[in-house]
Design an enzyme around this catalytic site. Structure first.
Site, PDB file in Angstrom:
ATOM      1  N   ASN A 209       9.005 -12.874  -7.047  1.00  0.00           N
ATOM      2  CA  ASN A 209       8.879 -11.572  -7.695  1.00  0.00           C
ATOM      3  C   ASN A 209      10.109 -10.738  -7.368  1.00  0.00           C
ATOM      4  O   ASN A 209      11.042 -11.207  -6.710  1.00  0.00           O
ATOM      5  CB  ASN A 209       7.600 -10.868  -7.254  1.00  0.00           C
ATOM      6  CG  ASN A 209       7.501 -10.768  -5.741  1.00  0.00           C
ATOM      7  OD1 ASN A 209       8.250 -10.037  -5.103  1.00  0.00           O
ATOM      8  ND2 ASN A 209       6.581 -11.537  -5.154  1.00  0.00           N
ATOM      9  N   ASP A 278       0.239 -14.299  -5.848  1.00  0.00           N
ATOM     10  CA  ASP A 278      -1.199 -14.521  -5.999  1.00  0.00           C
ATOM     11  C   ASP A 278      -1.505 -15.989  -6.278  1.00  0.00           C
ATOM     12  O   ASP A 278      -2.617 -16.461  -6.010  1.00  0.00           O
ATOM     13  CB  ASP A 278      -1.748 -13.673  -7.149  1.00  0.00           C
ATOM     14  CG  ASP A 278      -1.652 -12.188  -6.852  1.00  0.00           C
ATOM     15  OD1 ASP A 278      -1.870 -11.803  -5.683  1.00  0.00           O
ATOM     16  OD2 ASP A 278      -1.344 -11.410  -7.772  1.00  0.00           O
ATOM     17  N   PHE A 322      -0.357  -1.878  -0.040  1.00  0.00           N
ATOM     18  CA  PHE A 322       0.520  -1.386  -1.100  1.00  0.00           C
ATOM     19  C   PHE A 322       0.017  -1.922  -2.436  1.00  0.00           C
ATOM     20  O   PHE A 322      -0.503  -3.032  -2.514  1.00  0.00           O
ATOM     21  CB  PHE A 322       1.956  -1.849  -0.875  1.00  0.00           C
ATOM     22  CG  PHE A 322       2.784  -0.902  -0.052  1.00  0.00           C
ATOM     23  CD1 PHE A 322       3.856  -0.223  -0.612  1.00  0.00           C
ATOM     24  CD2 PHE A 322       2.488  -0.689   1.276  1.00  0.00           C
ATOM     25  CE1 PHE A 322       4.623   0.650   0.140  1.00  0.00           C
ATOM     26  CE2 PHE A 322       3.242   0.186   2.040  1.00  0.00           C
ATOM     27  CZ  PHE A 322       4.308   0.863   1.465  1.00  0.00           C
ATOM     28  N   LYS A 340     -10.322  -4.264  -0.518  1.00  0.00           N
ATOM     29  CA  LYS A 340      -9.596  -4.880   0.592  1.00  0.00           C
ATOM     30  C   LYS A 340      -9.892  -4.216   1.934  1.00  0.00           C
ATOM     31  O   LYS A 340      -9.318  -4.583   2.952  1.00  0.00           O
ATOM     32  CB  LYS A 340      -8.083  -4.817   0.310  1.00  0.00           C
ATOM     33  CG  LYS A 340      -7.658  -5.385  -1.054  1.00  0.00           C
ATOM     34  CD  LYS A 340      -7.812  -6.885  -1.138  1.00  0.00           C
ATOM     35  CE  LYS A 340      -7.466  -7.415  -2.529  1.00  0.00           C
ATOM     36  NZ  LYS A 340      -6.038  -7.583  -2.755  1.00  0.00           N
TER      37      LYS A 340
END
Length: 412
Positions: A209, A278, A322, A340
């Site tokens: 990414n 992911d 984040f 989370k």
């Protein structure tokens, strides 16, 4: 704040060097031990004897004038300092420090110290505004240096503008703030993740990414400068990692999960700023795939959700996540915060100018269980990091004992 502290004061060759006498006097009256290093130019404006009289300490001007045979002076001074102040700081000294030059007593000592650095520039208005000076100051700021902004007005050269040395009282106040900030997380154990993970398809191709690691690195620096013991787990990055922290490289999502979870139980604060993949390829080819068919199908599987696992295992740690979003930022952020089990979530819209991965700036919003906590405008990533760590420090319970128990361990 200054009582019993050792302050290393560097004085460079500008007309404002005469103000160093007042600064030394104020520091000494505040209970600080002041070691002064003067450049050759500074000694032409004010004598070493004047500063020696006010500090009641030897004044250093020559790298090779070793006054104590038991130590190497510039290393001893660098090691003893609780903070370093350069006032006035000329454009020349700023340039030397930015480029790592060490050709006199002051620049040599500055290159050897790890103490927090406060710079008070003083120079001609055009010198201060010159792109080279602006660049050098940005470089030093990225490394953790702090500035006392020069004042505006009549300069000794005759110009009117920005370039006057800040008054000694303003420098003293900035120094107290700098040292006070170092107490915010004193002794706390902080883990920060940074960068973008890499998931290999074959030896030359991979999925990743746009994360540069700059935000995570800035957070690690800010935590370090606030007195924390920092562990930095970094994947692929495009910036220079900070010094003074424990650096652990973890390229893949699984490697990062293992590194983080092994250390989690010993941490009191965890800030997960890394952009973790992911998904990863189900099959990693040992050799480079050759071009054959018109289409290539790569099957992907889920990676470990590190933040969710941290939230599940949480036993007293303060957990910060984040969220990089492109739409419905608040909805996605609050959902992630809850799912989370985070204490705080930092969200930004990466499609917004100035808030993306590669730049030096960010635009973020902070959320907790009650909703929006803060919305910060376009700021440098370093400023965002400092504000974030100050927010975290303010939220820690007074006298928190920190994490405990045996819930950590390697990922199974």
């Amino acid at each position: 704040m200054l009582q019993g502290k050792t302050i290393l004061l560097g004085v460079t060759g500008g007309i404002a060097a005469y103000k160093a006498a007042t600064l030394v006097s104020r520091l000494t009256q505040a209970g600080a031990r002041v070691d002064v290093i003067m450049t050759e130019g500074a000694a032409r404006f004010i004598t070493p004897l004047a500063l020696q009289t006010l500090s009641r300490r030897p004044v250093y001007t020559d790298t090779f004038d070793e006054q104590n045979p038991a130590v190497v002076s510039h290393i001893d001074l660098a090691d003893r300092a609780d903070a370093v102040v350069i006032a006035p700081a000329t454009a020349n000294l700023i340039a030397k420090l930015a480029h790592g030059l060490a050709d006199d007593m002051l620049s040599t000592t500055l290159l050897a110290t790890t103490a927090p650095l406060l710079i008070a520039p003083a120079m001609n208005v055009h010198m201060y505004a010159h792109p080279a000076t602006a660049h050098n100051m940005r470089v030093l700021e990225e490394r953790g240096a702090r500035y006392v902004e020069p004042g505006e007005g009549q300069l000794a050269c005759g110009y009117v503008g920005k370039g006057r040395l800040a008054e000694p009282e303003a420098i003293l106040f900035a120094l107290e703030r700098l040292l006070g900030r170092r107490q915010l997380l004193a002794g706390k154990r902080v883990l920060v993740t940074a960068g973008g993970t890499v998931e290999r398809i074959d030896p030359v191709r991979y999925l990743t990414n746009d994360s540069s690691g700059r935000m995570g690195f800035a957070i690690a620096e800010a935590a370090r400068d606030m007195g924390a013991q920092v562990t930095l787990v970094a994947a692929r990055t495009q910036a220079q990692p900070p010094t003074g922290v424990e650096l652990i490289r973890a390229e893949t999502a699984e490697a990062m999960a293992e590194a983080v979870l092994q250390r989690y139980a010993q941490m009191e604060i965890v800030v997960k700023a890394a952009a973790v993949a992911d998904y990863r390829p189900v099959q990693r080819h040992a050799q480079k795939l050759k071009k054959t068919e018109e289409r290539l199908v790569v099957e992907l599987e889920r990676t470990t959700d590190i933040l969710a696992e941290l939230g599940r295992r949480k036993r007293g740690q303060y957990l910060v996540g984040f969220a990089a979003e492109t739409n419905d930022v608040e909805r996605h952020a609050l959902d992630k915060l809850k799912r989370k089990n985070c204490d705080l979530l930092v969200a930004n819209n990466v499609a917004e100018a100035g808030a993306g991965f590669h730049g030096e700036t960010n635009i973020v919003q902070l959320y907790d269980g009650g909703g929006l906590v803060a919305s910060w405008p376009l700021l440098s990533k370093r400023e965002v990091a400092e504000r974030l760590m100050q927010e975290i420090a303010a939220r820690l319970p007074a006298g928190a004992a920190g994490a405990r128990g045996d819930e950590g361990g390697a990922l199974e």
